[in-house]
Design an enzyme around this catalytic site. Structure first.
Site, PDB file in Angstrom:
ATOM      1  N   GLN A 100       0.994  -1.086   0.050  1.00 54.20           N
ATOM      2  CA  GLN A 100      -0.079   0.109  -0.078  1.00 54.20           C
ATOM      3  C   GLN A 100       0.790   1.357   0.003  1.00 54.20           C
ATOM      4  OE1 GLN A 100      -2.372   1.692   3.352  1.00 54.20           O
ATOM      5  NE2 GLN A 100      -4.031   1.487   2.085  1.00 54.20           N
ATOM      6  N   HIS A 176      -3.270   4.385  -1.588  1.00 56.00           N
ATOM      7  CA  HIS A 176      -4.032   4.732  -0.303  1.00 56.00           C
ATOM      8  C   HIS A 176      -4.640   6.048  -0.543  1.00 56.00           C
ATOM      9  CE1 HIS A 176      -5.334   5.201   3.783  1.00 56.00           C
ATOM     10  NE2 HIS A 176      -4.358   4.839   4.414  1.00 56.00           N
ATOM     11  N   TYR A 181      -5.725  10.714   4.710  1.00 55.01           N
ATOM     12  CA  TYR A 181      -4.300  10.945   4.236  1.00 55.01           C
ATOM     13  C   TYR A 181      -4.280  11.872   3.102  1.00 55.01           C
ATOM     14  CZ  TYR A 181      -3.522   7.832   8.311  1.00 55.01           C
ATOM     15  OH  TYR A 181      -3.485   7.509   9.429  1.00 55.01           O
ATOM     16  N   ARG A 228      -7.785   2.441  -2.532  1.00 53.66           N
ATOM     17  CA  ARG A 228      -8.586   2.242  -1.446  1.00 53.66           C
ATOM     18  C   ARG A 228      -9.341   3.563  -1.236  1.00 53.66           C
ATOM     19  NH1 ARG A 228      -7.797   0.355   4.864  1.00 53.66           N
ATOM     20  NH2 ARG A 228      -9.099  -1.284   4.733  1.00 53.66           N
ATOM     21  N   ASN A 236      -9.189  10.981  11.357  1.00 53.27           N
ATOM     22  CA  ASN A 236      -8.349  12.371  11.069  1.00 53.27           C
ATOM     23  C   ASN A 236      -8.819  13.648  10.708  1.00 53.27           C
ATOM     24  OD1 ASN A 236      -5.607  10.794  11.383  1.00 53.27           O
ATOM     25  ND2 ASN A 236      -5.825   9.790   9.539  1.00 53.27           N
ATOM     26  N   GLY A 317      -9.439  -6.854   8.376  1.00 57.43           N
ATOM     27  CA  GLY A 317      -8.254  -6.389   9.315  1.00 57.43           C
ATOM     28  C   GLY A 317      -7.724  -6.835  10.474  1.00 57.43           C
TER      29      GLY A 317
HETATM   30  C1  PHB Z   1      -2.773   4.298  11.645  1.00 61.96           C
HETATM   31  O1  PHB Z   1      -1.510   4.292  11.751  1.00 61.96           O
HETATM   32  O2  PHB Z   1      -3.454   4.784  12.894  1.00 61.96           O
HETATM   33  C2  PHB Z   1      -3.410   4.277  10.486  1.00 61.96           C
HETATM   34  C3  PHB Z   1      -2.535   4.193   9.224  1.00 61.96           C
HETATM   35  C4  PHB Z   1      -3.060   3.956   8.156  1.00 61.96           C
HETATM   36  C5  PHB Z   1      -4.560   4.328   8.208  1.00 61.96           C
HETATM   37  C6  PHB Z   1      -5.104   3.882   9.021  1.00 61.96           C
HETATM   38  C7  PHB Z   1      -4.782   4.283  10.311  1.00 61.96           C
HETATM   39  O3  PHB Z   1      -5.090   3.803   6.744  1.00 61.96           O
END
Ligand code: PHB
Length: 358
Positions: A100, A176, A181, A228, A236, A317
């Site tokens: 990813q 991603h 993000y 994704r 976030n 997950g």
């Molecule tokens: C996290 O490190 O909390 C984290 C990282 C990537 C994601 C979601 C959470 O897509």
């Protein structure tokens, strides 16, 4: 014939023996310094090689893409060599693995950035909350808005990361575009206040994701690329005035590229609640290709989603953290191990490679 989790699936160039995917999971166990994957990470992924496809933890594409301690990069030669240990170990066990590709954007902190610089983002808007740094939790800062003239170099970073992934032996990459993000920050009108071609309308806000996907596809082939998204995840400090229209547009515009799959988080992190206000079936209709669903599925719901044609595959997950042999457990209707949240992020083999198989 009714399809279920154990019906093989053609996913881009790969023929998957089952539709049980390992979802990307941040585990913060790269070797320091350098954020390099190592033997313990190779063991962890190899233990999970019976998954139809493993998608690795999110992996920063450049030094500025980092936002958490000990997350493994895919931008340096040492990291590529480290990832090669991982892909070799998974392939030796007969598995398949995508990496990813991640840029955190504003979900970072100067202490995690080269030369203590400000994190970059679509706009100079500080997210609520705190960054996980090596010095503990610290308030997020106001990021620096990327100049329009910096976008080509950003695309080049994605392209280069895809090239590195290919050198490291990955079967493909997942872009991603989720969870607040960088690419998600561009998509949403609360974090993107730009007035150039990358902000304003839905078309403009989705431009960066489309350009990144096109660049990466050009580099390694669209049938080695997945994307994704997470339309209703507020994680976030992300929000949008019209996620339905935004993500229908995204699905429609990615559709003709010939991607391996679209991966949709249908809830928040670790939760399976599909908001009653979001119509995920519309995304499935607009995207002509494999639809991977995620968030909160168990075996029963997953089989139903596949049988009903709502999804082609399901990514798991949290169940994969505690059950390296999730495929065998589902096949035999065996009980699952309980995950220990205290060892999710960081640490050693405890809670990482020591969960028992059947
Ligand atoms: C996290 O490190 O909390 C984290 C990282 C990537 C994601 C979601 C959470 O897509």
């Amino acid at each position: 014939m009714t399809k279920d989790l154990f019906t093989p699936l053609q996913l881009g160039r790969l023929q998957l023996p089952n539709r049980i995917l390992m979802a990307p999971l941040t585990r913060n166990r790269a070797a320091r310094p350098g954020n390099v994957p190592h033997a313990l990470n190779a063991l962890y992924y190899a233990q999970r090689a019976t998954a139809g496809l493993i998608i690795t933890e999110a992996s920063p594409i450049s030094p500025t893409a980092h936002g958490y301690p000990a997350t493994p990069g895919i931008h340096g030669a040492e990291q590529v060599a480290g990832w090669r240990l991982v892909t070799d170990a998974v392939h030796e066990k007969g598995g398949r693995i995508y990496i990813q590709l991640w840029h955190v954007g504003r979900i970072s902190h100067p202490s995690l950035q080269p030369d203590g610089a400000l994190p970059v983002a679509p706009s100079a808007i500080r997210p609520e909350g705190q960054a996980f740094t090596y010095e503990g939790l610290q308030d997020f800062v106001t990021p620096r808005a990327l100049e329009t003239s910096e976008i080509p170099a950003l695309l080049e970073d994605y392209r280069n990361a895809a090239k590195n992934a290919f050198s490291a032996g990955f079967d493909g990459v997942e872009i991603h575009g989720a969870n607040g993000y960088l690419l998600d920050q561009f998509l949403r009108d609360r974090s993107n206040h730009r007035t150039d071609a990358y902000g304003g309308t839905i078309e403009n806000r989705s431009r960066l994701l489309r350009e990144v996907t096109a660049a990466v596809s050009e580099e390694i082939g669209p049938d080695r690329v997945g994307v994704r998204i997470s339309p209703i995840n507020p994680f976030n400090d992300i929000a949008d005035s019209n996620p339905q229209a935004l993500f229908e547009h995204v699905a429609e515009e990615l559709s003709p590229l010939g991607l391996a799959y679209l991966h949709v988080m249908e809830g928040g992190i670790g939760a399976g609640e599909s908001g009653p206000t979001f119509d995920f079936a519309a995304l499935r209709r607009k995207f002509n290709g494999n639809y991977v669903a995620n968030a909160g599925y168990d075996k029963v719901r997953a089989n139903a989603a596949i049988a009903d044609g709502k999804a082609d595959a399901i990514a798991f997950g949290v169940p994969y953290i505690a059950n390296p042999d999730l495929v065998e457990r589902y096949a035999r209707n065996a009980a699952l191990n309980e995950p220990d949240p205290n060892t999710f992020y960081g640490g050693d083999e405890k809670g990482y490679t020591d969960y028992p198989t059947l």
